[in-house]
Design an enzyme around this catalytic site. Structure first.
Site, PDB file in Angstrom:
ATOM      1  N   HIS A   4       8.015 -26.551   0.201  1.00 28.53           N
ATOM      2  CA  HIS A   4       7.062 -27.729  -0.468  1.00 28.53           C
ATOM      3  C   HIS A   4       5.994 -27.332  -1.097  1.00 28.53           C
ATOM      4  CE1 HIS A   4       9.979 -30.477   1.955  1.00 28.53           C
ATOM      5  NE2 HIS A   4       9.865 -29.655   2.715  1.00 28.53           N
TER       6      HIS A   4
ATOM      7  N   LYS B 193     -13.909   1.768  -2.514  1.00 26.66           N
ATOM      8  CA  LYS B 193     -14.716   2.073  -1.432  1.00 26.66           C
ATOM      9  C   LYS B 193     -16.077   2.856  -1.714  1.00 26.66           C
ATOM     10  CE  LYS B 193     -10.990   2.764   2.155  1.00 26.66           C
ATOM     11  NZ  LYS B 193     -10.424   3.591   2.923  1.00 26.66           N
TER      12      LYS B 193
ATOM     13  N   GLU C   6       0.806  -1.049   0.019  1.00 25.90           N
ATOM     14  CA  GLU C   6      -0.041  -0.098  -0.169  1.00 25.90           C
ATOM     15  C   GLU C   6       0.741   1.049   0.257  1.00 25.90           C
ATOM     16  OE1 GLU C   6      -4.085  -0.434   1.711  1.00 25.90           O
ATOM     17  OE2 GLU C   6      -3.293   0.675   3.304  1.00 25.90           O
TER      18      GLU C   6
HETATM   19  O1  PA5 Z   1      -2.936   2.332   5.855  1.00 33.44           O
HETATM   20  C1  PA5 Z   1      -3.983   2.406   5.831  1.00 33.44           C
HETATM   21  O2  PA5 Z   1      -4.407   3.682   6.002  1.00 33.44           O
HETATM   22  C2  PA5 Z   1      -5.251   1.509   5.450  1.00 33.44           C
HETATM   23  O3  PA5 Z   1      -4.925   0.410   5.042  1.00 33.44           O
HETATM   24  C3  PA5 Z   1      -6.014   1.594   6.783  1.00 33.44           C
HETATM   25  O4  PA5 Z   1      -5.271   0.939   7.936  1.00 33.44           O
HETATM   26  C4  PA5 Z   1      -7.254   0.779   6.567  1.00 33.44           C
HETATM   27  O5  PA5 Z   1      -7.806   0.993   5.399  1.00 33.44           O
HETATM   28  C5  PA5 Z   1      -8.269   0.800   7.494  1.00 33.44           C
HETATM   29  O6  PA5 Z   1      -8.574   1.948   7.910  1.00 33.44           O
HETATM   30  P1  PA5 Z   1      -9.262   2.570   9.426  1.00 33.44           P
HETATM   31  O7  PA5 Z   1      -8.532   2.275  10.219  1.00 33.44           O
HETATM   32  O8  PA5 Z   1      -9.592   4.017   9.020  1.00 33.44           O
HETATM   33  O9  PA5 Z   1     -10.336   1.778   9.561  1.00 33.44           O
END
Ligand code: PA5
Length: 466
Positions: A320, A434, A291
């Site tokens: 394996h 989203k 990410e």
């Molecule tokens: O790294 C990030 O910002 C995202 O992966 C969030 O951790 C994830 O979308 C969850 O978000 P939130 O903590 O607002 O629920």
């Protein structure tokens, strides 16, 4: 604390010039690494990025520990409702320090177990609820945004489950929220219902938040020594600001991974822990690396579609399963072994003399020796096939080393972002999906995305497959 980084098998001298780096390339790129360090440090000093400061925020840890002390003994399960960065860090810590599920037996009588609800598969959620006793469960809902659909929906179900058993008033005393201090619907709800609440700093992104209350609250509630985790991370932070690449493993590893990606086109990184306890950390790392580095544009707005696909493999299990591909398939990967020098118990293999060749040489040796021999052997075999690989080695898996390793990985990712000239701290790419979900689920304000989705469905229906 002792964590080492060994890049030797990334070099041309080991895997050939087509796949390995030359010392000259490293020398030429070194100033880029130092510039990455300088720029990132300047931004962190101005509080643009908050994760380097987390190990030093003693007051948050103290208030979490005070609360954990207050509620100790009143529950046998912590139910964490969160997803992505709000779940994976807690899983990494739980897996490393309590053991991978479902073999936490040794700790299960002494400490509460952690149940993480990080998906909205209805069967999973309902099975999880059936496995917990609402009278003995403390719920921790974690969301930085306070609005993530999966977390909100699972939380509403868990809250209802608690209230049905305890009544609304008592249920509220069994809910802990971790979220942003100044925004979000979860914060508003926590305030109006009177939940115990901890906050994470606004300048700490979800996947960099394991050392904030997001990771530390559930960790402390299951009885982990978060002071030691933070102490390890603090020590590592000091090393990550050093210019000397021999001690700054985060910068050194970022430089090597940057070159192997951009100069040798290794677009996949296999994180290869030889430790079941580091398996959770490998999944946490997958999110961090994917990410943070997978970006369409660089900081100058140029389309680059940067990134390196992280894959998690477990040694020796995946020898394996995956190693055939790794040895003979496309040479598009770099392997990062995660080794452990010392195990709490080396696992003695009974000394036997059965007269059978496949048995007798193992008798009297240890599982730890076999595990590490297999890691070294796999590295040697990949090297022989000109597959570049490197290794982190942790002296042991304990609070201090895990805290240090998580912080090392976060720094490495941040430095890699600097080297690639991309913003490692945003995640625009996840927004469109989203928005379509909000449109499909009828959230107000997302009608436009519901329309766009319909158009997409129409387009699909016109495709003729003969
Ligand atoms: O790294 C990030 O910002 C995202 O992966 C969030 O951790 C994830 O979308 C969850 O978000 P939130 O903590 O607002 O629920």
């Amino acid at each position: 604390m002792r964590i080492q980084f060994d890049p030797i098998n990334l070099y041309a001298g080991m895997v050939g010039e087509s796949h390995g780096l030359t010392p000259a390339e490293l020398r030429i790129a070194r100033p880029e690494a130092l510039a990455a360090l300088r720029d990132f440090q300047a931004a962190a000093r101005q509080d643009v990025y908050g994760f380097p400061h987390l190990p030093f925020q003693k007051s948050t840890a103290t208030s979490i520990l005070d609360y954990a002390e207050e509620v100790r003994g009143t529950y046998d399960t912590v139910c964490l409702v969160g997803i992505g960065g709000s779940a994976l860090g807690a899983w990494a810590l739980d897996c490393a320090l309590r053991g991978p599920h479902p073999v936490q037996g040794r700790f299960s009588k002494k400490f509460p177990r952690l149940v993480i609800l990080d998906n909205v598969d209805p069967t999973f959620i309902l099975d999880a609820l059936q496995s917990m006793d609402p009278r003995k469960t403390l719920v921790c809902v974690a969301a930085k945004s306070g609005a993530t659909a999966e977390t909100v929906s699972a939380f509403l179900i868990v809250r209802d489950w608690l209230e049905n058993e305890l009544g609304a008033k008592k249920a509220r005393k069994r809910i802990v929220a971790v979220t942003s201090e100044h925004r979000g619907d979860l914060k508003e709800m926590a305030d109006s219902e009177g939940y115990t609440t901890f906050y994470l700093p606004e300048n700490v992104g979800g996947r960099f938040s394991v050392l904030s209350a997001i990771g530390m609250a559930p960790a402390a509630l299951i009885g982990l020594d978060i002071k030691k985790v933070l102490a390890g991370a603090a020590e590592m932070t000091g090393l990550c600001w050093k210019k000397d690449l021999k001690v700054n493993h985060a910068l050194n590893a970022a430089l090597h991974h940057y070159l192997i990606l951009t100069r040798r086109g290794k677009s996949v990184q296999v994180a290869f822990p030889y430790s079941n306890r580091l398996w959770g950390t490998a999944f946490w790392f997958r999110q961090l690396w994917a990410e943070s580095l997978g970006k369409a544009l660089d900081k100058d707005g140029k389309q680059v579609n940067a990134g390196q696909t992280p894959v998690a493999a477990l040694g020796t299990t995946d020898q394996h399963s995956q190693v055939q591909l790794y040895m003979e398939g496309p040479n598009d990967k770099v392997f990062t072994f995660w080794g452990v020098d010392k195990f709490e118990n080396a696992g003695g293999i009974p000394k036997v003399k059965t007269g059978r060749a496949a048995f007798d040489y193992l008798g009297g040796q240890t599982l730890a020796k076999l595990l590490n021999a297999e890691r070294k052997a796999t590295a040697a075999a990949l090297t022989a096939q000109q597959r570049p690989n490197c290794a982190f080695t942790l002296d042991r898996v304990d609070e201090v080393h895990v805290g240090a390793f998580l912080q090392l990985m976060e720094f490495e990712t941040a430095f890699m972002g600097q080297l690639l000239n991309i913003d490692a701290f945003n995640q625009e790419g996840v927004e469109l999906g989203k928005k379509f979900t909000f449109g499909l689920m009828g959230r107000r304000g997302y009608e436009e995305f519901s329309q766009q989705y319909k158009a997409y469905e129409q387009k699909r229906s016109k495709i003729v497959v003969r």
